[in-house]
Design a protein around this motif. Structure first.
Motif, PDB file in Angstrom:
ATOM      1  N   THR A   1     -11.044  62.173  -9.577  1.00  0.00           N
ATOM      2  CA  THR A   1     -12.092  62.742 -10.433  1.00  0.00           C
ATOM      3  C   THR A   1     -11.594  64.027 -11.083  1.00  0.00           C
ATOM      4  OG1 THR A   1     -13.816  61.826  -9.011  1.00  0.00           O
ATOM      5  CG2 THR A   1     -14.460  63.601 -10.504  1.00  0.00           C
ATOM      6  N   LEU A   2     -10.892  64.850 -10.293  1.00  0.00           N
ATOM      7  CA  LEU A   2     -10.346  66.103 -10.818  1.00  0.00           C
ATOM      8  C   LEU A   2      -9.312  65.829 -11.906  1.00  0.00           C
ATOM      9  CD1 LEU A   2      -9.990  69.163 -10.758  1.00  0.00           C
ATOM     10  CD2 LEU A   2      -8.388  68.879  -8.863  1.00  0.00           C
ATOM     11  N   LEU A   3      -8.408  64.907 -11.665  1.00  0.00           N
ATOM     12  CA  LEU A   3      -7.378  64.614 -12.659  1.00  0.00           C
ATOM     13  C   LEU A   3      -7.976  63.957 -13.903  1.00  0.00           C
ATOM     14  CD1 LEU A   3      -4.388  63.452 -10.437  1.00  0.00           C
ATOM     15  CD2 LEU A   3      -4.658  65.603 -11.658  1.00  0.00           C
ATOM     16  N   ASN A   4      -9.014  63.148 -13.716  1.00  0.00           N
ATOM     17  CA  ASN A   4      -9.707  62.581 -14.881  1.00  0.00           C
ATOM     18  C   ASN A   4     -10.278  63.679 -15.761  1.00  0.00           C
ATOM     19  OD1 ASN A   4      -9.405  59.782 -14.847  1.00  0.00           O
ATOM     20  ND2 ASN A   4     -10.971  59.515 -13.287  1.00  0.00           N
ATOM     21  N   ARG A   5     -10.801  64.729 -15.110  1.00  0.00           N
ATOM     22  CA  ARG A   5     -11.371  65.867 -15.840  1.00  0.00           C
ATOM     23  C   ARG A   5     -10.303  66.546 -16.686  1.00  0.00           C
ATOM     24  NH1 ARG A   5     -12.049  69.702 -18.297  1.00  0.00           N
ATOM     25  NH2 ARG A   5     -13.536  71.439 -18.095  1.00  0.00           N
ATOM     26  N   TRP A   6      -9.038  66.473 -16.226  1.00  0.00           N
ATOM     27  CA  TRP A   6      -7.972  67.222 -16.888  1.00  0.00           C
ATOM     28  C   TRP A   6      -6.990  66.364 -17.679  1.00  0.00           C
ATOM     29  CZ3 TRP A   6      -6.740  71.220 -12.494  1.00  0.00           C
ATOM     30  CH2 TRP A   6      -7.589  72.324 -12.648  1.00  0.00           C
TER      31      TRP A   6
ATOM     32  N   GLU B   1     -12.730  75.269  -2.108  1.00  0.00           N
ATOM     33  CA  GLU B   1     -14.005  75.621  -2.741  1.00  0.00           C
ATOM     34  C   GLU B   1     -14.141  75.065  -4.159  1.00  0.00           C
ATOM     35  OE1 GLU B   1     -11.210  78.917  -4.086  1.00  0.00           O
ATOM     36  OE2 GLU B   1     -11.485  77.607  -2.366  1.00  0.00           O
ATOM     37  N   LEU B   2     -13.064  74.505  -4.716  1.00  0.00           N
ATOM     38  CA  LEU B   2     -13.097  74.015  -6.091  1.00  0.00           C
ATOM     39  C   LEU B   2     -14.090  72.860  -6.226  1.00  0.00           C
ATOM     40  CD1 LEU B   2     -11.783  74.203  -8.929  1.00  0.00           C
ATOM     41  CD2 LEU B   2     -10.179  72.446  -8.172  1.00  0.00           C
TER      42      LEU B   2
ATOM     43  N   ILE C   1     -14.301  67.463  -4.263  1.00  0.00           N
ATOM     44  CA  ILE C   1     -14.293  66.420  -5.280  1.00  0.00           C
ATOM     45  C   ILE C   1     -13.080  65.531  -5.073  1.00  0.00           C
ATOM     46  CG2 ILE C   1     -15.584  67.662  -7.045  1.00  0.00           C
ATOM     47  CD1 ILE C   1     -13.012  68.593  -8.239  1.00  0.00           C
ATOM     48  N   ASP C   2     -13.211  64.270  -5.444  1.00  0.00           N
ATOM     49  CA  ASP C   2     -12.123  63.315  -5.294  1.00  0.00           C
ATOM     50  C   ASP C   2     -10.962  63.701  -6.210  1.00  0.00           C
ATOM     51  OD1 ASP C   2     -11.227  60.524  -4.353  1.00  0.00           O
ATOM     52  OD2 ASP C   2     -11.052  60.386  -6.541  1.00  0.00           O
TER      53      ASP C   2
END
Length: 434
Positions: free
Chosen positions: A286-291, A242-243, A282-283
């Motif tokens: 993309t998630l790791l880029n956010r973090w 669900e993230l 989400i890809d």
């Protein structure tokens, strides 16, 4: 030194505010909160108002009530010599003022703390102040069956307080390992019910994800402290498919007109586990880029709907868990940003027995090595199925369901194991699906 740091982090208590002038939020924030509260209740006793907004009556709530009374927003309808027992009723002018405050936000509850106070509170209780040694980690993992080398891999990762990548087949306890890791931190921490920033309210305390400490379970709750905070167990926030990117920023509710804190903010001081990593909407890149910045700088930047950005501590152990091949998810550059990669493999036959023995004791079912060996040989090896740590629990649950249906004492027979396996495992007959 480590024990001293651990003690300091564990015993931190937010001091009770003493005066209105020394409070970390503006008088108008409290006035708006009281007016909305009075509008909803019409009549309230003075000490009830103070209790609802979690601020001391004398020197903080009382002068604001006096100012409201002078401006004819509220009036005293009953009371004796003690101001704390006065009964206040909202006036027509007060209702009109309350509606103006409702246009800003509908939040009613404990008074918020300032964002600066929140940052300081997280720093005081930071995971960086906690050193987890081997004995403490072993105690936390007691009752969990795992390969011995796992502890030597998890230990340094825990003390880094940064990021861990758990990977391996499903059903082998990656979620349980994350929960035990947080247990090894020990202690508890204070978090605010809400945070105020530039006139906006961010709700932090979450009844679902945060487990409060009972008043008689911690001596700090027996003395004076800032009641705008709640003492909780160190949080373990687990999210799966669900993230979304939206859930990693402040969540604005246009009807209530206040924010819900994102998952990582609620996880501060504990752990945030992204379960089934790679199966989100989400890809992974993309998630790791956010973090990238939060993982390296320990600071996260959140955005108000007005466009204003605020800096929030990113003080948590991030755990990524997946049963997919890590190299199919992200490239080497991203994997380097995740400090520790730990494989969680299928249990050995001996460990599978140990898991079955523990689950039998927990569920009150007789245990014998022969039972496990029969199940493994007939239903696992013969069919080329790998052992999974979740199987003993699942198979025994199935058998207990059958015993309840038959109204017999919990027991395990070869026939029951066969029936449970047939119900649990899916067998596809290609001819039936043509």
């Amino acid at each position: 030194m480590a024990s001293d740091l651990f003690a300091n982090a564990s015993l931190y208590t937010p001091p009770e505010p003493e005066t209105l002038e020394g409070l970390d939020i503006g008088e108008q924030v409290i006035a708006g909160l009281i007016m909305r509260l009075m509008h909803l209740n019409t009549t309230m006793i003075a000490h009830e108002i103070a209790a609802e907004i979690c601020l001391p009556f004398f020197r903080i709530v009382e002068p604001i009530l006096n100012s409201m009374r002078d401006n004819r927003l509220i009036e005293i309808t009953r009371g004796d010599m003690a101001a704390v027992s006065y009964v206040y009723t909202i006036t027509d002018a007060g209702r009109a003022r309350a509606m103006q405050y409702f246009e800003q936000t509908t939040y009613v509850g404990p008074a918020p703390v300032s964002v600066d106070t929140y940052v300081q509170m997280i720093e005081e209780q930071s995971l960086r102040h906690i050193s987890v040694h081997a004995d403490r980690l072993r105690d936390s993992f007691r009752g969990l069956v795992f390969e011995e080398k796992i502890l030597d891999q998890v230990g340094p990762a825990v003390n880094s307080g940064r990021s861990i990548f758990l990977y391996g087949p499903p059903g082998n306890g990656k979620t349980s390992i994350c929960e035990r890791i947080v247990k090894s931190f020990g202690g508890s921490l204070f978090i605010p019910y809400a945070v105020e920033v530039k006139g906006s309210i961010i709700k932090v305390f979450d009844e679902y994800n945060h487990k409060p400490i009972e008043p008689n379970a911690d001596m700090r709750l027996q003395s004076k402290y800032d009641r705008r905070f709640r003492l909780i167990e160190r949080p373990v926030i687990i999210v799966g498919g669900e993230l979304s990117m939206e859930s990693l920023d402040l969540i604005w509710n246009n009807e209530s007109r206040f924010y819900e804190a994102p998952f990582q903010m609620k996880a501060n001081g504990g752990a945030f586990m992204v379960d089934d990593f790679g199966r989100q909407r989400i890809d992974p890149k993309t998630l790791l880029n956010r973090w990238i910045v939060p993982l390296e700088k320990r600071v996260d930047y959140l955005t108000l709907h007005t466009g204003t950005k605020i800096a929030i501590p990113f003080d948590q152990l991030i755990v990524f868990s997946t049963n997919l091949n890590p190299r199919d998810l992200v490239d080497d550059a991203f994997l380097r940003r995740i400090r520790y990669k730990i494989p969680i493999n299928d249990p050995t036959h001996e460990n599978f027995r140990a898991i079955w023995r523990i689950m039998s004791e927990v569920k009150g079912v007789p245990y014998a090595d022969e039972i496990v060996d029969y199940f493994v040989e007939k239903h696992m090896r013969t069919n080329g199925r790998p052992l999974r740590g979740c199987l003993p629990r699942d198979i025994l649950d199935n058998i207990i369901d059958v015993c309840r249906y038959r109204q017999i004492e919990p027991t395990v027979t070869a026939e029951m194991l066969d029936d449970a396996a047939e119900a649990y495992f899916v067998k596809f007959d290609d001819k039936s699906y043509k």
